[in-house]
Structures are given as structure tokens and as C-alpha cells.
Design a protein around this motif. Structure first.
Motif, PDB file in Angstrom:
ATOM      1  N   GLY A 204       4.157   2.354   4.385  1.00 19.80           N
ATOM      2  CA  GLY A 204       3.254   2.931   3.391  1.00 19.80           C
ATOM      3  C   GLY A 204       3.720   4.230   2.769  1.00 19.80           C
ATOM      4  O   GLY A 204       4.913   4.522   2.672  1.00 19.80           O
ATOM      5  N   ASP A 390       2.595  -0.893   0.273  1.00 17.79           N
ATOM      6  CA  ASP A 390       2.855   0.245  -0.622  1.00 17.79           C
ATOM      7  C   ASP A 390       4.279   0.785  -0.542  1.00 17.79           C
ATOM      8  O   ASP A 390       4.755   1.432  -1.480  1.00 17.79           O
ATOM      9  CB  ASP A 390       1.899   1.401  -0.284  1.00 17.79           C
ATOM     10  CG  ASP A 390       0.510   1.175  -0.854  1.00 17.79           C
ATOM     11  OD1 ASP A 390       0.236   0.033  -1.285  1.00 17.79           O
ATOM     12  OD2 ASP A 390      -0.288   2.120  -0.862  1.00 17.79           O
ATOM     13  N   SER A 395       5.373  -2.007  -5.819  1.00 15.38           N
ATOM     14  CA  SER A 395       4.237  -2.687  -5.176  1.00 15.38           C
ATOM     15  C   SER A 395       2.944  -2.333  -5.900  1.00 15.38           C
ATOM     16  O   SER A 395       2.882  -1.374  -6.675  1.00 15.38           O
ATOM     17  CB  SER A 395       4.148  -2.304  -3.708  1.00 15.38           C
ATOM     18  OG  SER A 395       3.951  -0.914  -3.592  1.00 15.38           O
ATOM     19  N   LYS A 397      -0.153  -1.428  -4.648  1.00 15.07           N
ATOM     20  CA  LYS A 397      -0.976  -0.310  -4.113  1.00 15.07           C
ATOM     21  C   LYS A 397      -2.465  -0.657  -4.029  1.00 15.07           C
ATOM     22  O   LYS A 397      -3.337   0.061  -4.519  1.00 15.07           O
ATOM     23  CB  LYS A 397      -0.803   0.990  -4.916  1.00 15.07           C
ATOM     24  CG  LYS A 397       0.628   1.343  -5.281  1.00 15.07           C
ATOM     25  CD  LYS A 397       1.355   2.032  -4.153  1.00 15.07           C
ATOM     26  CE  LYS A 397       2.740   2.517  -4.496  1.00 15.07           C
ATOM     27  NZ  LYS A 397       3.711   1.539  -4.978  1.00 15.07           N
TER      28      LYS A 397
END
Ligand SMILES: Cc1cc2nc3c(=O)[nH]c(=O)nc-3n(C[C@H](O)[C@H](O)[C@H](O)COP(=O)(O)OP(=O)(O)OC[C@H]3O[C@@H](n4cnc5c(N)ncnc54)[C@H](O)[C@@H]3O)c2cc1C
Length: 422
Positions: A204, A390, A395, A397
Motif C-alpha cells: 500500500g 494501491d 492502480s 486506489k
């Protein structure tokens, strides 16, 4: 340990209202769905006289009282996790898949991998749930028409992963990754090592900071990164500031508005429509105690030991206004947690996100592409090493996309294992 944490007998946390350490503990327990009682006290003497707690006069606050009565003095998060029985060493010599990061992507990968019979280990450096775990209410995740607190969603996923046999290593971080004989060898912060045939990185992003003078001094003493859902109930009669105009900031503002006297959103842009979901925007504009300062940015922080004043500058009018506050929540996005990959052959973009699949063949990454293999959609430049959520370049999100990518990555793990390790 793997009993439902929400039904544990209550943990108590005693500490000074303005204590940074006490905030870190409350935040961790809240995100881990541990029911706890917060007892603000001014000093140890009060604790001894008013609460009949048998503590030494020279002990340090905060104090955590565990179910059963054991007291932890000024504990670290690791101490608390250890005493709640959450710390263990890796049980297997080798895993089919190691997953780093227990946000929505990592939890989803763990559920699918373990349920499909893979020897699965999931490593999380902080609290389970990642960014989603800090959200007071996620309203756009499929199947929860009334919304669900991020920490609840994460706890459900954790139980599901454990039910299927995934091993979870809490408060551990992968610090160094090496690829030896086609397997990933990762050194963890506690000195243990994990060896796995494949890996899913779901680490992340980390919240961005305001980058202001004295910001360090006020971290967790007035400046909080993320939506601060553990703090909402403590905001009664306060003027709370939320920095940022995205969905996480919008949710935080709405959540605080139920408790605080006033909530002020500080946003750099001239409107919220471009950055905020329509349903949140409508609610914010209808909520009487939420004010939005457009074209605005915080330019100074001040206070003796804790934050008590901020300066907000209007970037169009070039005017500065001081506001008294002790609560500023910063929700301005983040940078990916990929330092662990910097000495590996994994290709990252300029911001540090992991590049996967066909993006690896495109400029500007093409020139760094040195391999003959064709990576799968979520595969990085190192075969068998996947990225989900993420942390991945380009990506989406969102919770749902992170969950989807976590599940999808497991399919690619199966394919890789069948082809390379059959
Ligand atoms: C306050 C807030 C509210 C939000 N609300 C919504 C919403 O309503 N709807 C929506 O769709 N999206 C929402 N989002 C966005 C959503 O939460 C994220 O897109 C999603 O959490 C991404 O999941 P992830 O698993 O990829 O990463 P993350 O959630 O960032 O999780 C990554 C995890 O990896 C861990 N980690 C990092 N490095 C290491 C390491 N080296 N070793 C071990 N572990 C590591 C981190 O501690 C973290 O737990 C919100 C975000 C925030 C902050």
C-alpha cells in the motif's frame, strides 16, 4: 489469539489526554478492533487514589490494563501485541506464497490463497486493515448498503483468512528481500526469515505529510495522519481541521461533524467536485457544522508542547488567518511503501510504485526491461513476484479494486507454481 477480538474482555488505557504515546495505542487498538476503555488521567497519583490501581509511584504513563489485570507501563505496540498473544515466529520452513501488507489487497490474497490450499503467510507491520482500517465508514464496498467501518471489514477478513489456515505475522516488517534459487527470502524486523516460492506485495501507501516547520514536534500531539477514527468521540466541543479534498478527507469530516463543535476542511483547489464522490459532496454541503476553505493551505503550526494554533493561507487572496485548534487530521494521499524493493530487480516508477504486467513493456520502463519472460497482469519484473492494490503503478486506489487484485494475484500464483515449481 484468533478468537473474535471484538468480544475480548475490555482492555483499559490510562494516560494523559494530550499524550502522543496514548494516541498511538488508542489508534492501534481501534484499528485492531480491540474493545477498550480510554481513561484520561493527569498523573500517576490520580491513578493510585481515584482508580485504586496498584501501580508504583514512579511508573510511566500511559498504562495498559489487559483482560485479567496485567499492567503494561508505557508499552510499545509490540509489547501490547505480544501480551495479547498476537506475536509468533514463522511456523513453516517454506511457504507457497508470502504476502506483505494486510490491507484489503493482502487480506483478500490471504483468504483466496489459503482457501485454495496454498501454504500462506501474511506479514503486517502495523494494524490489520491498512488504510481501509482507518476509515470510519466505507459506503461504496459491495454488499454493505449501510456501509461498514473499515476496521470491522478488516477484522472479518482477518477471521476469514485464519479460518482457511493463513498464518498471520503481526507487527513485523519485511526489510530486505533477496531472490535465491527462484525463491524469495525475506528478512523480517524481528530477525526471523521467510522463504516462499512466490510473493504478493500488497504494502500500500503511506500518508503524505504537510512538510511544515515543527511538524515532527506535533505528530500525534495535534497533527494526525489519516482519518483518525479512534479520535472522533474525543472531539466534543472542539474545532477540528481536516486537510485534503479526497474521499478519505470527506469521510473524516463527516465522521467528526457528529461529535465536534465545528469541522473545517482545508483544500488546495477551488472546489470539491473534482476530488470527492458525489454522495459525500452532497452530505458535506448539507452539514451545518462543516465549513470548507477553498484555495487554502496550512502554512504554520504553533504550540508549546502540543498544537494549539494553525495558520491557514488563502493562496488566491494571499491572506493568512490564525485558528485555535488542537486537532488537525491530514488526509492528502501518500507514497508507496516499497523501500524494501530498492535493492532488488523489481522495477518501480519514479514515485516508487511497483510496475507490473504490460506496463513493463511501455516507455519509460521498457529500457529497464531485461527479462525474456512475459509477465502476467499483476506480475512484477521478477518472475513469481506479484503486486496488488494501491502499491501497484496505475492502480485504482479503492477497497474493491484492492480486494479484486488480491484475489486475482492468487490465480497468477497458481499458474506460476504449476509452470515453474510443478
Ligand atoms: C481514511 C480513508 C478512507 C478511505 N475510504 C475509502 C472508501 O470509502 N472506499 C474505497 O473504495 N476506498 C477508500 N479508501 C482507499 C482504500 O482504503 C485503499 O485504496 C485501500 O486500503 C488499499 O488497499 P491496499 O491493501 O492496497 O493497501 P493499504 O490499505 O495501504 O494496506 C497496506 C498495508 O501494508 C502494510 N505494510 C507496508 N509496508 C509493509 C512491510 N514492509 N511489511 C509488512 N507490511 C507492510 C501497511 O502497514 C498496511 O497495513 C480510503 C482510504 C483512507 C486512508
Amino acid at each position: 489469539m484468533e478468537a473474535n477480538r471484538a468480544i475480548l474482555e475490555k482492555v483499559k488505557v490510562y494516560g494523559k489526554q494530550e499524550s502522543r504515546d496514548a494516541y498511538v495505542i488508542r489508534d492501534f487498538l481501534n484499528r485492531s478492533v480491540v474493545t477498550f476503555e480510554w481513561v484520561p488521567v493527569s498523573d500517576v497519583d490520580t491513578l493510585r487514589s481515584n482508580f485504586s490501581l496498584n501501580v508504583p509511584a514512579d511508573c510511566n504513563l500511559p498504562i495498559v490494563e489487559l483482560p485479567g489485570g496485567k499492567l503494561l507501563f508505557d508499552p510499545t505496540i509490540e509489547d501490547i501485541a505480544f501480551n495479547l498473544g498476537w506475536i509468533s515466529k514463522p511456523k513453516q520452513k517454506e511457504y507457497d506464497v508470502s504476502i506483505f501488507g494486510a490491507g484489503p489487497a493482502g487480506l483478500s490474497a490471504a483468504v483466496y490463497a489459503a482457501s485454495e490450499g496454498l501454504r500462506t503467510v501474511l506479514v503486517e507491520r502495523e494494524a490489520i486493515g491498512g488504510q481501509a482500517g482507518t476509515s470510519s465508514r466505507i459506503e461504496n464496498y459491495l454488499g454493505f448498503p449501510g456501509g461498514i467501518a473499515g476496521a470491522d471489514l478488516a477484522e472479518r477478513a482477518r477471521q476469514q483468512a485464519v479460518k482457511f489456515g493463513a498464518e498471520i505475522l503481526h507487527i513485523r516488517k519485511g526489510i530486505k528481500a533477496q531472490f535465491i534459487d527462484g525463491k524469495l527470502h525475506v528478512d523480517l524486523t524481528d530477525g526471523s526469515k521467510i522463504i516462499a516460492k512466490t510473493n504478493i506485495s500488497a504494502t500500500g501507501v503511506q500518508y503524505n505529510r504537510l512538510e511544515l516547520p515543527h511538524e515532527d514536534k506535533f505528530i500525534d500531539l495535534g497533527i494526525y495522519y489519516g482519518a483518525g477514527s479512534s479520535e472522533a468521540v474525543l472531539c466534543a466541543n472542539e474545532h477540528v481541521f481536516v486537510v485534503g479534498g479526497g474521499n478519505s478527507a470527506g469521510q473524516a469530516a463527516l465522521n467528526f461533524s457528529g461529535y465536534a463543535k465545528k469541522v473545517t476542511m482545508v483544500i488546495r483547489g477551488k472546489d470539491l467536485a473534482a476530488t470527492l464522490s458525489d454522495y459525500l459532496l452532497k452530505r458535506i454541503l448539507k452539514t451545518n457544522n462543516i465549513e470548507v476553505l477553498y484555495n487554502a493551505t496550512i502554512t504554520a503550526l504553533s504550540g508549546e508542547t502540543i498544537l494549539n494554533e494553525i495558520t491557514v493561507t488563502d493562496t488566491v487572496k494571499q491572506t493568512a488567518t490564525n485558528y485555535s485548534t488542537r486537532l488537525v487530521f491530514v488526509c492528502i494521499g501518500g507514497t508507496p511503501n516499497t523501500d524494501w524493493a530498492k535493492d532488488t530487480a523489481i522495477v518501480r516508477d519514479d514515485a516508487g510504485y511497483l510496475v507490473t504486467g504490460t506496463d513493463l513493456y511501455k516507455p519509460p520502463f521498457l529500457s529497464r526491461w531485461k527479462s525474456a519472460f512475459t509477465p502476467a497482469f499483476l506480475e512484477t519484473s521478477v518472475p513469481g513476484c506479484f503486486a496488488a492494490g494501491d502499491v501497484r503503478h496505475n492502480s485504482v486506489k479503492r477497497v474493491a479494486s484492492a480486494v479484486g487484485e488480491g484475489a486475482m494475484a492468487v490465480t497468477f500464483v497458481h499458474r506460476y507454481l504449476t509452470e515453474k515449481h510443478a
